[in-house]
Write a protein that holds these residues in place. Structure first.
Motif, PDB file in Angstrom:
ATOM      1  N   ARG A  72       1.280  -1.186   0.259  1.00 41.82           N
ATOM      2  CA  ARG A  72       0.239  -0.076   0.286  1.00 41.82           C
ATOM      3  C   ARG A  72       1.050   0.863   0.054  1.00 41.82           C
ATOM      4  O   ARG A  72       2.126   1.175   0.843  1.00 41.82           O
ATOM      5  N   SER A  73       0.377   2.065  -0.920  1.00 36.38           N
ATOM      6  CA  SER A  73       1.363   3.938  -0.869  1.00 36.38           C
ATOM      7  C   SER A  73       0.887   4.394   0.312  1.00 36.38           C
ATOM      8  O   SER A  73      -0.759   4.960   0.421  1.00 36.38           O
ATOM      9  N   ALA A  74       1.389   4.890   0.292  1.00 34.95           N
ATOM     10  CA  ALA A  74       0.965   6.042   1.324  1.00 34.95           C
ATOM     11  C   ALA A  74       1.472   7.459   1.926  1.00 34.95           C
ATOM     12  O   ALA A  74       2.951   7.138   1.837  1.00 34.95           O
ATOM     13  N   LYS A  75       0.882   8.208   2.472  1.00 33.29           N
ATOM     14  CA  LYS A  75       1.599   9.437   2.408  1.00 33.29           C
ATOM     15  C   LYS A  75       1.589   9.296   4.538  1.00 33.29           C
ATOM     16  O   LYS A  75       0.243   9.005   4.355  1.00 33.29           O
ATOM     17  N   TYR A  76       1.799  10.240   4.630  1.00 35.52           N
ATOM     18  CA  TYR A  76       1.695  10.816   5.986  1.00 35.52           C
ATOM     19  C   TYR A  76       2.817  12.194   7.402  1.00 35.52           C
ATOM     20  O   TYR A  76       2.944  11.955   5.998  1.00 35.52           O
ATOM     21  N   VAL A  77       2.086  12.453   7.745  1.00 38.62           N
ATOM     22  CA  VAL A  77       2.745  13.748   8.764  1.00 38.62           C
ATOM     23  C   VAL A  77       3.338  13.678   9.752  1.00 38.62           C
ATOM     24  O   VAL A  77       2.030  12.406  10.744  1.00 38.62           O
ATOM     25  N   ASP A  78       3.885  13.515  10.206  1.00 40.04           N
ATOM     26  CA  ASP A  78       4.406  13.183  11.627  1.00 40.04           C
ATOM     27  C   ASP A  78       5.286  14.543  12.108  1.00 40.04           C
ATOM     28  O   ASP A  78       6.014  14.824  11.768  1.00 40.04           O
ATOM     29  N   VAL A  79       4.311  14.401  13.511  1.00 36.07           N
ATOM     30  CA  VAL A  79       5.018  15.730  14.707  1.00 36.07           C
ATOM     31  C   VAL A  79       6.056  15.555  15.230  1.00 36.07           C
ATOM     32  O   VAL A  79       5.162  14.059  16.653  1.00 36.07           O
ATOM     33  N   LEU A  80       7.162  15.682  15.458  1.00 35.75           N
ATOM     34  CA  LEU A  80       8.036  15.426  16.783  1.00 35.75           C
ATOM     35  C   LEU A  80       7.971  16.130  17.760  1.00 35.75           C
ATOM     36  O   LEU A  80       7.802  16.650  17.220  1.00 35.75           O
ATOM     37  N   VAL A  81       7.258  15.461  19.072  1.00 32.92           N
ATOM     38  CA  VAL A  81       7.027  17.200  19.759  1.00 32.92           C
ATOM     39  C   VAL A  81       8.378  16.959  21.345  1.00 32.92           C
ATOM     40  O   VAL A  81       8.517  16.445  21.285  1.00 32.92           O
ATOM     41  N   GLU A  82       8.864  18.461  21.172  1.00 32.99           N
ATOM     42  CA  GLU A  82      10.008  18.621  22.173  1.00 32.99           C
ATOM     43  C   GLU A  82      10.164  19.121  23.081  1.00 32.99           C
ATOM     44  O   GLU A  82       8.617  20.720  22.855  1.00 32.99           O
ATOM     45  N   ALA A  83      10.905  19.661  23.384  1.00 33.58           N
ATOM     46  CA  ALA A  83      11.256  20.602  25.067  1.00 33.58           C
ATOM     47  C   ALA A  83      10.865  21.806  24.279  1.00 33.58           C
ATOM     48  O   ALA A  83      11.343  22.307  23.598  1.00 33.58           O
ATOM     49  N   SER A  84       9.964  22.923  24.543  1.00 31.95           N
ATOM     50  CA  SER A  84       9.856  24.139  24.430  1.00 31.95           C
ATOM     51  C   SER A  84      10.675  25.163  24.852  1.00 31.95           C
ATOM     52  O   SER A  84      11.297  24.757  26.030  1.00 31.95           O
ATOM     53  N   SER A 112      -6.326  17.834   0.559  1.00 28.78           N
ATOM     54  CA  SER A 112      -6.243  19.101   1.298  1.00 28.78           C
ATOM     55  C   SER A 112      -4.525  19.182   2.276  1.00 28.78           C
ATOM     56  O   SER A 112      -4.484  19.850   2.658  1.00 28.78           O
ATOM     57  N   ILE A 113      -4.555  17.144   2.837  1.00 31.57           N
ATOM     58  CA  ILE A 113      -3.612  17.604   3.933  1.00 31.57           C
ATOM     59  C   ILE A 113      -1.878  18.512   2.968  1.00 31.57           C
ATOM     60  O   ILE A 113      -1.281  19.195   3.313  1.00 31.57           O
ATOM     61  N   ARG A 165       4.644  18.528   7.303  1.00 32.87           N
ATOM     62  CA  ARG A 165       5.638  18.343   6.316  1.00 32.87           C
ATOM     63  C   ARG A 165       4.975  17.105   5.670  1.00 32.87           C
ATOM     64  O   ARG A 165       4.788  16.297   6.678  1.00 32.87           O
ATOM     65  N   LEU A 166       4.775  16.285   4.807  1.00 32.23           N
ATOM     66  CA  LEU A 166       4.066  15.341   4.477  1.00 32.23           C
ATOM     67  C   LEU A 166       5.278  14.675   3.206  1.00 32.23           C
ATOM     68  O   LEU A 166       5.645  15.045   3.041  1.00 32.23           O
ATOM     69  N   SER A 167       5.163  13.713   4.205  1.00 33.58           N
ATOM     70  CA  SER A 167       6.255  12.841   3.552  1.00 33.58           C
ATOM     71  C   SER A 167       5.556  11.525   2.860  1.00 33.58           C
ATOM     72  O   SER A 167       4.276  10.974   3.722  1.00 33.58           O
ATOM     73  N   LEU A 198       2.867  12.269  17.239  1.00 39.77           N
ATOM     74  CA  LEU A 198       2.148  13.073  16.463  1.00 39.77           C
ATOM     75  C   LEU A 198       1.654  12.087  15.061  1.00 39.77           C
ATOM     76  O   LEU A 198       2.612  12.582  14.478  1.00 39.77           O
ATOM     77  N   LEU A 199       0.824  11.396  14.842  1.00 38.52           N
ATOM     78  CA  LEU A 199       0.705  10.428  13.455  1.00 38.52           C
ATOM     79  C   LEU A 199      -0.676  10.782  12.483  1.00 38.52           C
ATOM     80  O   LEU A 199      -1.305  10.277  13.069  1.00 38.52           O
ATOM     81  N   VAL A 200      -0.738  11.331  11.617  1.00 37.44           N
ATOM     82  CA  VAL A 200      -1.472  11.196  10.948  1.00 37.44           C
ATOM     83  C   VAL A 200      -1.014  10.419   9.422  1.00 37.44           C
ATOM     84  O   VAL A 200      -0.008  10.726   8.688  1.00 37.44           O
ATOM     85  N   VAL A 201      -2.305   9.561   8.790  1.00 33.15           N
ATOM     86  CA  VAL A 201      -1.454   8.294   7.477  1.00 33.15           C
ATOM     87  C   VAL A 201      -2.941   8.674   6.533  1.00 33.15           C
ATOM     88  O   VAL A 201      -3.465   8.245   6.768  1.00 33.15           O
ATOM     89  N   VAL A 202      -2.386   8.250   5.195  1.00 33.58           N
ATOM     90  CA  VAL A 202      -2.942   8.260   4.500  1.00 33.58           C
ATOM     91  C   VAL A 202      -2.969   7.532   3.723  1.00 33.58           C
ATOM     92  O   VAL A 202      -1.611   7.172   2.704  1.00 33.58           O
ATOM     93  N   LEU A 203      -4.322   6.726   3.487  1.00 31.30           N
ATOM     94  CA  LEU A 203      -3.372   5.763   1.920  1.00 31.30           C
ATOM     95  C   LEU A 203      -4.029   6.288   0.989  1.00 31.30           C
ATOM     96  O   LEU A 203      -5.001   6.264  -0.077  1.00 31.30           O
ATOM     97  N   GLU A 204      -2.918   6.087   0.123  1.00 29.56           N
ATOM     98  CA  GLU A 204      -2.979   6.522  -0.955  1.00 29.56           C
ATOM     99  C   GLU A 204      -3.135   5.599  -2.369  1.00 29.56           C
ATOM    100  O   GLU A 204      -4.000   5.971  -3.223  1.00 29.56           O
ATOM    101  N   ARG A 205      -2.755   4.279  -2.432  1.00 30.43           N
ATOM    102  CA  ARG A 205      -3.522   3.220  -3.655  1.00 30.43           C
ATOM    103  C   ARG A 205      -3.209   1.690  -2.914  1.00 30.43           C
ATOM    104  O   ARG A 205      -2.407   1.909  -2.209  1.00 30.43           O
TER     105      ARG A 205
END
Length: 715
Positions: free
Chosen positions: A258-270, A497-498, A508-510, A557-564
């Motif tokens: 499955r081809s997928a794209k994802y947005v990953d957020v690395l939470v770091e200390a402020s 939209s993403i 960043r969409l990867s 934090l992660l969100v994934v999109v199933l492309e194909r």
């Protein structure tokens, strides 16, 4: 009779009721059966050759191999990456074993107990060298030691189950080795049978030798494809379809991906989080400098590095701490300093530094009695007897002990998270005793008489109070990142939209590429199994956007999109990767045709040069190796074949369509490389080459085995 008449008059209704009841009963049983089948499928890790393996059986295999690795490495636990490697190794071994066993059964191949015993007697199998049964004099596996161990284990099982329990880890380890050697031997038999089906002959060997040693020198005219701009080439749908059909076999895949794209957020200390930690470490530095008991201070500061209060080597500390110790004076405090590699803040106080042995040989007699006074009196008696020259081992045997010589090394204790008071006292005494010295110690419930026999490898040892803490984000920082990303995901529920809004929102969409079920992570991020399960769920449709996942070490934090979805089979021209590959091949052919038209009528390298070709000389061209063309920076196998088929002094009959250009050439020389032809050696070399070609047999068998890998559902 009236009652009978009533029953008869209601016959149709009764039959209907009974029929409905029977149908309901059958339907209920069918539902139960379906549920049972579903539950069974839910427990299936995978399938090979129609044989299913459930999660419990697979977990047993994983646990077995994990214990083996721990025993080999002397480790208490394995890291997540190591565990993933174990799971992959267990799965691959399981699949290959099943495949080989299936083929071996068809051919009547087996491994007998006698063959296995011969392997043990020879003692040359590399796996045997990983067992404890090594003769220290010869350095080889000793089958007699193995037989003694197995006899002792079986004996203790009957008379002393507690002692047998102590033997159990080594026994299980041996059974694992034995099982793997049996599997290995069966695979070797099958491979050997296959190898002997591939033969060479003198004619083939001589031709291969000529291909390797006949060298040509050519003048080469190069028309690079890059000399024509892509936008000058017309490519139609018909061109694409025709080329796709020609190359279709290249695009077959045997497992679903499955081809997928994802947005990953690395939470770091402020910045605020860092400032608060810096303030905290400033106080740690002050407290360590003033601390009379720095070990207790480190414990209260909850450092990642425990302080045992014992002198240890630099190996006990992380690299960033170890490299600092030699430059510090006793009593000095260093830090706080940030280590960007492990994302920590650090402060060190060097408490002491001294030269001590890395290895200590000793022996001991433990004295225990019902009353403390009795134990103390008996220990004094033993101590005085030894002082007077009594034999240590004989005296130990009188008290039911061996008095054997033991070695204590720094590595045996310095990696411990903590040590009790008695253990620290025991190790401290051994470190500071001289060779031959006797000592009597009171350790809680027991008295110990011990003697140091030897001290080896004097090394620098340190007692250092180290405070190392991760630079972590606060709850407020995580909450802010969570809320912001959650809002973004809620507002962007399509791939379009993403793609449009990710960068605007600071994300960043990867591209995850072709994801398969045998992967452990998405985007290399730990703890993404739930996202993988969503991605491969049968209800997840192309274009779907996943829920937001909290993953990693609770810092992603992660969100994934199933492309194909790419089903097993032939990938079509709708697939972008396939389309690009086909387009590139069509582009080459179109450019080659345009260049051929440009070079029409060329009958020499000089004529080609007049029409714009780059001309170069290439030496040592053989049929056995592709020609490397410096002008295009590409290896060209087709050119090697064309040159080999062209006589000395001749110009090529037709242009050569290569990977990066259209080529014309003339052969200016042919010679044979000097060397003596060895027919036997060349036949074997040719046979080995054939074996390399046949080396994909396991891959072919794997494809036919209909392997199903559902590990992602469980691990």
């Amino acid at each position: 009779m009236a009652a009978l008449g009533k029953i008869r008059s209601a016959g149709v209704l009764l039959i209907s009721i009974i029929g409905i009841g029977l149908f309901a009963f059958i339907a209920e049983e069918a539902v139960r059966s379906c549920e049972a089948s579903k539950n069974e499928r839910r427990q299936q890790v995978g399938e090979v050759l129609g044989e299913k393996i459930n999660v419990q059986d697979f977990q047993k295999l994983v646990d077995e191999y994990t214990e083996v690795i721990k025993m080999q490495q002397g480790a208490e636990n394995l890291q997540e990456a190591q565990l993933n490697q174990v799971k992959d190794m267990v799965w691959n071994t399981y699949v290959q074993t099943k495949i080989v066993e299936e083929e071996a059964t068809k051919l009547g191949l087996t491994v007998t107990d006698g063959e296995l015993q011969n392997i043990f007697k020879q003692g040359t199998n590399p796996m045997l060298m990983q067992t404890p049964f090594i003769n220290q004099q010869t350095g080889r596996f000793d089958v007699n030691q193995l037989q003694k161990f197995l006899a002792e284990y079986n004996k203790q099982k009957g008379v002393n189950p507690q002692m047998a329990q102590q033997y159990e880890p080594v026994y299980k380890y041996w059974r694992f080795i034995e099982k793997n050697i049996r599997q290995q031997l069966l695979a070797q038999k099958y491979q050997s049978l296959l190898a002997h089906c591939l033969l060479s002959n003198p004619v083939e060997a001589k031709a291969a030798y000529a291909d390797e040693t006949t060298e040509s020198k050519i003048n080469l005219a190069v028309f690079p494809y890059s000399s024509i701009a892509d936008d000058k080439v017309q490519i139609t749908d018909a061109d694409m379809k025709a080329k796709y059909e020609e190359l279709k076999d290249r695009f077959e895949q045997f497992v679903e991906s499955r081809s997928a794209k994802y947005v990953d957020v690395l939470v770091e200390a402020s910045a605020a989080d860092r400032a608060a930690l810096q303030k905290q470490f400033a106080q740690y530095t002050t407290d360590l400098a003033a601390a009379v008991e720095p070990i207790e201070a480190v414990r209260k500061m909850q450092s990642l590095i425990p302080c045992l209060g014992l002198p240890v080597t630099k190996d006990a500390y992380p690299m960033d701490i170890a490299t600092r110790l030699d430059s510090m004076a006793v009593g000095q405090v260093w830090g706080p300093v940030e280590n960007k590699q492990d994302n920590t803040l650090n402060v060190i106080k060097l408490v002491s530094k001294q030269m001590l042995p890395d290895s200590i040989q000793y022996r001991q007699i433990q004295v225990v009695a019902e009353k403390p006074e009795e134990a103390a009196k008996r220990a004094d008696s033993i101590y005085n007897a030894l002082k007077g020259g009594a034999d240590f081992e004989k005296l130990a045997k009188q008290y039911g002990q061996t008095g054997e010589k033991l070695w204590l090394t720094s590595n045996q204790y310095q990696a411990a998270p903590s040590l009790d008071v008695d253990t620290k006292s025991f190790i401290t005494s051994l470190n500071n005793m001289s060779a031959g010295e006797l000592k009597l110690m009171n350790l809680g419930q027991a008295h110990v008489v011990m003697q140091v026999l030897d001290r080896k490898a004097m090394v620098a040892k340190y007692v250092a109070a180290v405070v190392k803490k991760n630079i972590e984000f606060s709850k407020e920082t995580y909450s802010a990142a969570y809320n912001k990303f959650s809002t973004f995901v809620s507002a962007n529920q399509t791939l379009e939209s993403i793609e449009k809004n990710a960068a605007k929102s600071g994300y960043r969409l990867s591209d995850a590429g072709d994801v398969t079920t045998n992967q452990h992570y998405i985007g290399g991020i730990r703890s993404t199994r739930e996202a993988l399960k969503w991605l491969f769920d049968g209800d997840t449709k192309e274009g779907a956007v996943s829920p937001m996942y909290e993953c990693g070490d609770n810092n992603h934090l992660l969100v994934v999109v199933l492309e194909r979805v790419h089903k097993a089979g032939y990938r079509t021209l709708k697939d972008m990767q396939v389309r690009e590959m086909v387009r590139a091949e069509v582009m080459k052919e179109k450019k080659a045709a345009l260049l051929a038209d440009k070079a029409k009528g060329v009958n020499s390298v000089k004529a080609a040069e007049a029409k714009g070709a780059k001309v170069t000389t290439v030496d040592q061209v053989t049929f056995a190796a592709p020609v490397f063309v410096a002008a295009t920076g590409t290896s060209e196998p087709a050119l090697s074949g064309a040159v080999a088929a062209t006589a000395k002094g001749a110009f090529c009959k037709n242009p050569v369509k290569g990977n990066a250009g259209l080529y014309y050439f003339s052969v200016t020389g042919k010679s044979n490389r000097q060397g003596k032809y060895d027919a036997k050696a060349q036949e074997e070399k040719t046979r080995q080459r054939l074996m390399q070609y046949a080396g994909n047999f396991m891959n072919d068998l794997y494809i036919k085995a209909d392997v199903v890998d559902n590990r992602y559902l469980f691990f």
